[in-house]
Enzyme design. Structure first.
Site, PDB file in Angstrom:
ATOM      1  CE1 TYR A  55      -4.322   0.610  -0.296  1.00  0.00           C
ATOM      2  CE2 TYR A  55      -4.327  -1.550   0.742  1.00  0.00           C
ATOM      3  CZ  TYR A  55      -4.974  -0.557   0.012  1.00  0.00           C
ATOM      4  OH  TYR A  55      -6.259  -0.747  -0.390  1.00  0.00           O
ATOM      5  CD  GLU A  57      -4.698   4.914   0.824  1.00  0.00           C
ATOM      6  OE1 GLU A  57      -4.618   5.479   1.923  1.00  0.00           O
ATOM      7  OE2 GLU A  57      -5.709   4.289   0.449  1.00  0.00           O
ATOM      8  CG  ASP A 201      -7.886  10.523 -23.863  1.00  0.00           C
ATOM      9  OD1 ASP A 201      -6.844   9.856 -23.731  1.00  0.00           O
ATOM     10  OD2 ASP A 201      -9.029  10.066 -23.662  1.00  0.00           O
ATOM     11  CB  THR A 228      -3.814   3.928 -21.727  1.00  0.00           C
ATOM     12  OG1 THR A 228      -3.432   3.736 -23.084  1.00  0.00           O
ATOM     13  CG2 THR A 228      -5.269   4.373 -21.651  1.00  0.00           C
ATOM     14  CE  LYS A 231      -6.567   2.170 -24.799  1.00  0.00           C
ATOM     15  NZ  LYS A 231      -7.665   3.127 -25.013  1.00  0.00           N
ATOM     16  NE  ARG A 237      -6.211  -3.395 -19.302  1.00  0.00           N
ATOM     17  CZ  ARG A 237      -6.247  -3.643 -20.620  1.00  0.00           C
ATOM     18  NH1 ARG A 237      -5.474  -4.564 -21.159  1.00  0.00           N
ATOM     19  NH2 ARG A 237      -7.053  -2.964 -21.400  1.00  0.00           N
TER      20      ARG A 237
END
Ligand SMILES: *Cc1c(COP(=O)(O)O)cnc(C)c1O
Length: 418
Positions: A55, A57, A201, A228, A231, A237
């Site tokens: 984790y 954060e 984008d 992204t 791609k 991802r």
């Protein structure tokens, strides 16, 4: 990795068998969905690593949990490499994927109800650009511009009029099914006139910007670019928000704690690896080959008499109007090609008279095929297969023989990571 595979096989054969099946599927056929790619084996290694246990954060140097010496290292490296690859002042590499990445930008830089001028969905825009079915379409007021389906051009006089009338807070360009590059200078000029933030984008073509084979919006003074990582960039991802320094605090706060909780550190390690690859000269060659392959495939399809939206391509994809070319809809075309192990996706064309699940075309792209090492001569073959299959939808024997031809053709091109 082999050790892990043996464990999976022994302890969960159902999932192991599905994994093996997917590997065979990816190896046996030609992947032409423009948003898909084969990532690097090194990235598969980071994704299946213990970074998934952590984790983190917050951001490097200011986290909400202890034990961050190595997670800080990878996120710092990923951010620095992203800035270098895209020539920008700030990078946030935490978005879990493309959709939350765009949401974070809108939520960070705009107020609910603000107006965003974006490309019409049937002309190439994405769901996250305000489709009525998306929450973003409910939260913000999206106004549309269109493209000329014959040559793909954007009427900037018209766009300027729309902008002057609606006073958007943001002008958004970028696409998911538009086969041309964008005139960022023209967008920027209009945005400056109405005081709008400029955003691209680049989810589909981040890899092509990284390879410097299409225009980089930051060279034209754009404020924000999103992409992204999975791609054309060939990474895991994930999503990245790249922006000018003045927007950095608002963007970072919008991603965390605004929208997300813990970042996926295994993906961020993979993004770091991907961006190192993107800085190597081979990646530029890769980007060039993606474009050459797309152009070759498009030219061959045109020579056979097929109709492409905007008449061709300047990037990694094309939209084949299957209704006009062969008298079949995109759903039927997608299924016919699936039968011969060519994977494409049905696609609406500008102002499509057909419904979205039976649209007028299919979308074809070359990033994945290029990652397997396919070149111009292979694209010529591919165009031949696509043409004969779509011209002879009733011929079952043809489908059977073509499928075995394609499978033996594919066995010459190893899949990275399998
Ligand atoms: C793919 C894509 C997205 C969304 O990415 P996901 O990772 O599927 O959420 C956003 N915008 C554009 C233009 C895209 O092509």
């Amino acid at each position: 990795m082999q050790q892990y595979r043996n464990l999976l096989q022994a302890n969960d054969p159902d999932i192991f068998n599905a994994l093996s099946g997917e590997e065979s599927r990816q190896r046996a056929g030609i992947e032409l969905i423009p948003s898909e790619n084969y990532t690097y084996p090194e990235v598969l290694c980071t994704l299946g690593s213990v970074f998934t246990n952590k984790y983190s954060e917050g951001y490097p140097g200011r986290r909400y949990y202890g034990g961050q010496e190595f997670t800080d290292t990878i996120e710092d490296i990923a951010r620095e490499r992203a800035k270098q690859v895209f020539r920008c002042e700030h990078a946030n590499v935490q978005p879990l994927s493309g959709s939350p990445m765009n949401q974070a930008v809108y939520l960070g830089l705009l107020e609910p109800g603000d107006t965003i001028l974006a490309m019409d969905l049937s002309h190439g825009g994405h769901l996250t650009h305000g489709a009525p079915v998306s929450f973003m379409g409910k939260l913000f007021n999206f106004i549309r511009y269109k493209t000329d389906p014959v040559d793909g051009s954007i009427d900037f006089d018209e766009l300027r009029k729309t902008a002057l009338e609606h006073k958007p807070k943001m002008i958004l360009c970028g696409y998911t099914s538009y086969p041309r590059d964008l005139d960022y200078a023209a967008f920027k000029k209009i945005a400056d006139e109405v005081g709008a933030i400029t955003m691209t984008d680049a989810s589909h073509y981040g890899g092509l910007i990284a390879a410097d084979v299409i225009r980089n919006p930051f060279d034209f003074g754009f404020d924000v670019v999103t992409s992204t990582s999975h791609k054309s960039l060939r990474g895991p991802r994930g999503g990245m928000i790249l922006c000018k320094k003045e927007f950095a605090p608002r963007i970072d706060k919008a991603v965390f704690p605004g929208l997300q909780g813990g970042p996926h550190m295994n993906s961020i390690a993979g993004i770091a690896v991907t961006l190192k690859k993107a800085l190597e000269p081979e990646f530029k060659e890769y980007g060039k080959q993606v474009l050459v392959n797309a152009k070759t495939l498009a030219d061959e399809l045109l020579k056979s008499g097929a109709s492409l939206v905007t008449g061709g391509t300047d990037n990694h994809m094309m939209v084949l109007d299957t209704e006009k070319s062969y008298g079949i809809n995109g759903k039927v075309a997608e299924e016919l090609l699936d039968e011969v192990a060519i994977t494409t996706n049905k696609q609406i064309i500008p102002d499509d008279p057909n419904p979205p699940l039976k649209p007028s075309g299919i979308r074809i792209g070359t990033p994945a095929a290029t990652s397997r090492g396919m070149k111009e001569a292979d694209m010529v073959k591919l165009a031949g297969w696509i043409t004969t299959i779509l011209q002879n939808p009733e011929d079952k024997n043809l489908a059977v023989t073509t499928r075995s031809e394609i499978e033996s053709f594919c066995s010459r091109f190893p899949v990275p990571g399998i």
